[in-house]
Design an enzyme around this catalytic site. Structure first.
Site, PDB file in Angstrom:
ATOM      1  N   TYR A 142       0.781  -1.272   0.333  1.00  9.11           N
ATOM      2  CA  TYR A 142      -0.043  -0.135  -0.195  1.00  9.11           C
ATOM      3  C   TYR A 142       1.049   1.239  -0.075  1.00  9.11           C
ATOM      4  O   TYR A 142       1.702   1.315   0.575  1.00  9.11           O
ATOM      5  CB  TYR A 142      -0.988   0.087   1.202  1.00  9.11           C
ATOM      6  CG  TYR A 142      -1.760   1.384   1.485  1.00  9.11           C
ATOM      7  CD1 TYR A 142      -2.895   1.332   0.837  1.00  9.11           C
ATOM      8  CD2 TYR A 142      -1.323   2.153   2.244  1.00  9.11           C
ATOM      9  CE1 TYR A 142      -3.755   2.484   0.714  1.00  9.11           C
ATOM     10  CE2 TYR A 142      -2.255   3.250   2.638  1.00  9.11           C
ATOM     11  CZ  TYR A 142      -3.473   3.534   1.856  1.00  9.11           C
ATOM     12  OH  TYR A 142      -4.183   4.528   1.905  1.00  9.11           O
ATOM     13  N   ASP A 237       9.277   2.597  -1.058  1.00  9.59           N
ATOM     14  CA  ASP A 237       8.409   3.227  -0.106  1.00  9.59           C
ATOM     15  C   ASP A 237       8.683   3.123   1.461  1.00  9.59           C
ATOM     16  O   ASP A 237       8.168   1.912   2.039  1.00  9.59           O
ATOM     17  CB  ASP A 237       7.234   2.911  -0.314  1.00  9.59           C
ATOM     18  CG  ASP A 237       5.990   3.425   0.559  1.00  9.59           C
ATOM     19  OD1 ASP A 237       6.488   4.130   1.684  1.00  9.59           O
ATOM     20  OD2 ASP A 237       4.798   3.267   0.324  1.00  9.59           O
ATOM     21  N   LYS A 265       5.462   9.663   8.242  1.00  7.10           N
ATOM     22  CA  LYS A 265       5.178   9.255   9.507  1.00  7.10           C
ATOM     23  C   LYS A 265       6.289   9.795  10.444  1.00  7.10           C
ATOM     24  O   LYS A 265       5.886  10.955  11.045  1.00  7.10           O
ATOM     25  CB  LYS A 265       5.067   7.937   9.535  1.00  7.10           C
ATOM     26  CG  LYS A 265       3.914   7.123   8.505  1.00  7.10           C
ATOM     27  CD  LYS A 265       3.316   6.140   9.076  1.00  7.10           C
ATOM     28  CE  LYS A 265       2.466   5.514   7.915  1.00  7.10           C
ATOM     29  NZ  LYS A 265       0.939   5.616   8.311  1.00  7.10           N
TER      30      LYS A 265
HETATM   31  N1  HOZ Z   1      -1.102   4.372   6.454  1.00  4.32           N
HETATM   32  C1  HOZ Z   1      -1.565   3.602   7.398  1.00  4.32           C
HETATM   33  C2  HOZ Z   1      -0.994   2.061   7.617  1.00  4.32           C
HETATM   34  N2  HOZ Z   1      -1.692   1.215   6.945  1.00  4.32           N
HETATM   35  C3  HOZ Z   1      -3.070   3.242   7.556  1.00  4.32           C
HETATM   36  C4  HOZ Z   1      -3.669   4.870   8.005  1.00  4.32           C
HETATM   37  C5  HOZ Z   1      -4.889   4.929   7.513  1.00  4.32           C
HETATM   38  O1  HOZ Z   1      -5.280   4.502   6.205  1.00  4.32           O
HETATM   39  O2  HOZ Z   1      -5.597   5.810   8.100  1.00  4.32           O
END
Ligand code: HOZ
Length: 425
Positions: A142, A237, A265
């Protein structure tokens, strides 16, 4: 109805699904989400005054725990100088110097506002630099909610059984080649079938959005070699793994150097920040030097820079990675022992402060393996833990995080709750 449920009912009337990001909705674990009133150290306090040991850490950023005094102080100091300038500011230079210093492959860096913006910009830059349009991504990885990357995606997209989002034109999706992770032969054949058409391969070097998955020996090295041989840009990433797996991310831990890196992050210290960087010749393709446009009113925002710099400096000064790994091992071996005791098949891939629970007989190497694990058992464990003060990620396909604010006794306490949960499977 408790306060969280009341808030959720209100929210659902005016916010789609009651949440501002789908994974928060608890759809795949059942029940309704709690609302957080405050967060301090390793704990969240809900709107109903329940205290929870937090293994989500705001999905990764809170490596120092919540509301760390040095980060709070840096933000309040910056606040006195104004909240947004729309001109270059001194903190942006300090942040760029830190990132170039810490991340092995980064020679130049551009700040943006989220991990999604970072991956989106890497893709555009790779396309502009190579003059090619196709990209390769891996199933279950993702990279934020970027159109061309929301194909067979992990995280919330996977949780709701929609790895391919509606709203993405066929023609966009056709530019994205999706392959299984951990298999170099499929990468080689995709490149030979699409000769000179692939701009970039984007990969979470340690995928963390379909559970936590580790590369097989030689896999990342293989990707690097294939990319170099085919003049394809390799994008790591490291939004989740950056500054967490080690100070310089997976690339420092493995010694494998991508061409571009997406970051986010931790570099925001809890405020919304993203960044992307890499080799100077590629980065200089960005406007105003080059033809690839990328911009942002709030990019390099002074509050976000102050929080991020404080967060990175804390990591640099304290290098907490051995301690985090100790806690990670305490959790992962502890929960594995409990599972063995109850003869429940469990895999717990763990590196440092990242790990996940796969209810599976065999090790998980890719999305297919992850989906074959028993998500109902995860749901059961999640609910019992939550009722007993332990907050695991609300999906079988997300990663657990530990912060420096967690203590050994927090892990011991959590393992006691897990034992209770496993005994009731
Ligand atoms: N990017 C985050 C980790 N999978 C998820 C946070 C979100 O989609 O709110």
């Amino acid at each position: 109805m408790n306060k969280s449920q009341e808030l959720f009912e209100k929210a659902k009337k005016i916010i789609p699904g009651g949440v501002n990001s789908p994974v928060r909705a608890f759809r795949s674990v059942g029940g309704t989400p709690f609302f957080t009133k405050k967060a301090l150290g390793a704990k969240l306090t809900t709107a109903d005054e329940t205290e929870l040991i937090d293994y989500v850490c705001t999905w990764g950023p809170a490596i120092h725990g919540h509301d760390h005094p040095q980060i709070r102080e840096a933000i309040s100091k910056a606040l006195h100088h104004g909240t947004s300038f729309g001109t270059p500011g001194p903190d942006e230079v300090e942040m760029a110097e830190l990132l170039v210093d810490l991340v092995p492959s980064v020679e130049k860096v551009r700040m943006c506002n989220s991990g999604t913006e970072a991956t989106m910009s890497c893709i555009r830059l790779a396309r502009g630099f190579t003059g090619r349009s196709k990209i390769i991504k891996f199933a279950g990885c993702y990279h934020g909610h970027v159109d061309s990357l929301l194909v067979k995606a992990g995280s919330g997209a996977l949780t709701f059984g929609n790895p391919d989002s509606a709203g993405i034109p066929e023609s966009f999706a056709r530019e994205t080649i999706v392959l299984p992770y951990n298999d170099l032969s499929v990468v080689k054949s995709a490149l030979s079938q699409n000769d000179n058409q692939v701009a970039a391969i984007i990969v979470e070097p340690y995928p963390a959005n379909c559970g936590f998955i580790l590369p097989k020996d030689g896999y990342l090295e293989g990707l690097r070699k294939i990319c170099s041989e085919n003049k394809v840009i390799l994008i790591f990433d490291e939004v989740m793994t950056g500054f967490r797996i080690s100070l310089g991310g997976v690339q420092q831990r493995t010694g494998i150097t991508p061409d571009l890196t997406a970051m986010g992050k931790i570099i925001g210290g809890g405020l919304p920040v993203g960044a992307f960087g890499g080799k100077s010749d590629i980065m200089d393709y960005l406007a105003p030097l080059g033809p690839v446009y990328q911009a942002g009113t709030l990019s390099g925002n002074p509050l976000a820079m102050a929080a991020g710099i404080a967060s990175l400096k804390l990591l640099k000064e304290s290098t907490p990675y051995d301690f985090l790994d100790e806690l990670g091992k305490q959790f992962s071996t502890g929960v594995k022992n409990i599972a063995d005791q109850y003869s429940i098949p469990l895999q717990v891939p763990q590196v440092g402060s990242m790990f996940s629970l796969f209810f599976s007989e065999k090790p998980v190497h890719n999305l297919e393996d992850a989906l074959a694990s028993n998500a109902d058992q995860f749901k059961h464990i999640f609910q019992i833990c939550l009722k007993n003060g332990v907050y695991l990620p609300p999906s079988a396909y997300e990663t657990c995080f530990i912060s420096t604010a967690h203590e050994k006794k927090d892990i011991t306490n959590s393992l006691e709750k897990l034992e209770k949960a496993f005994s009731a499977i």
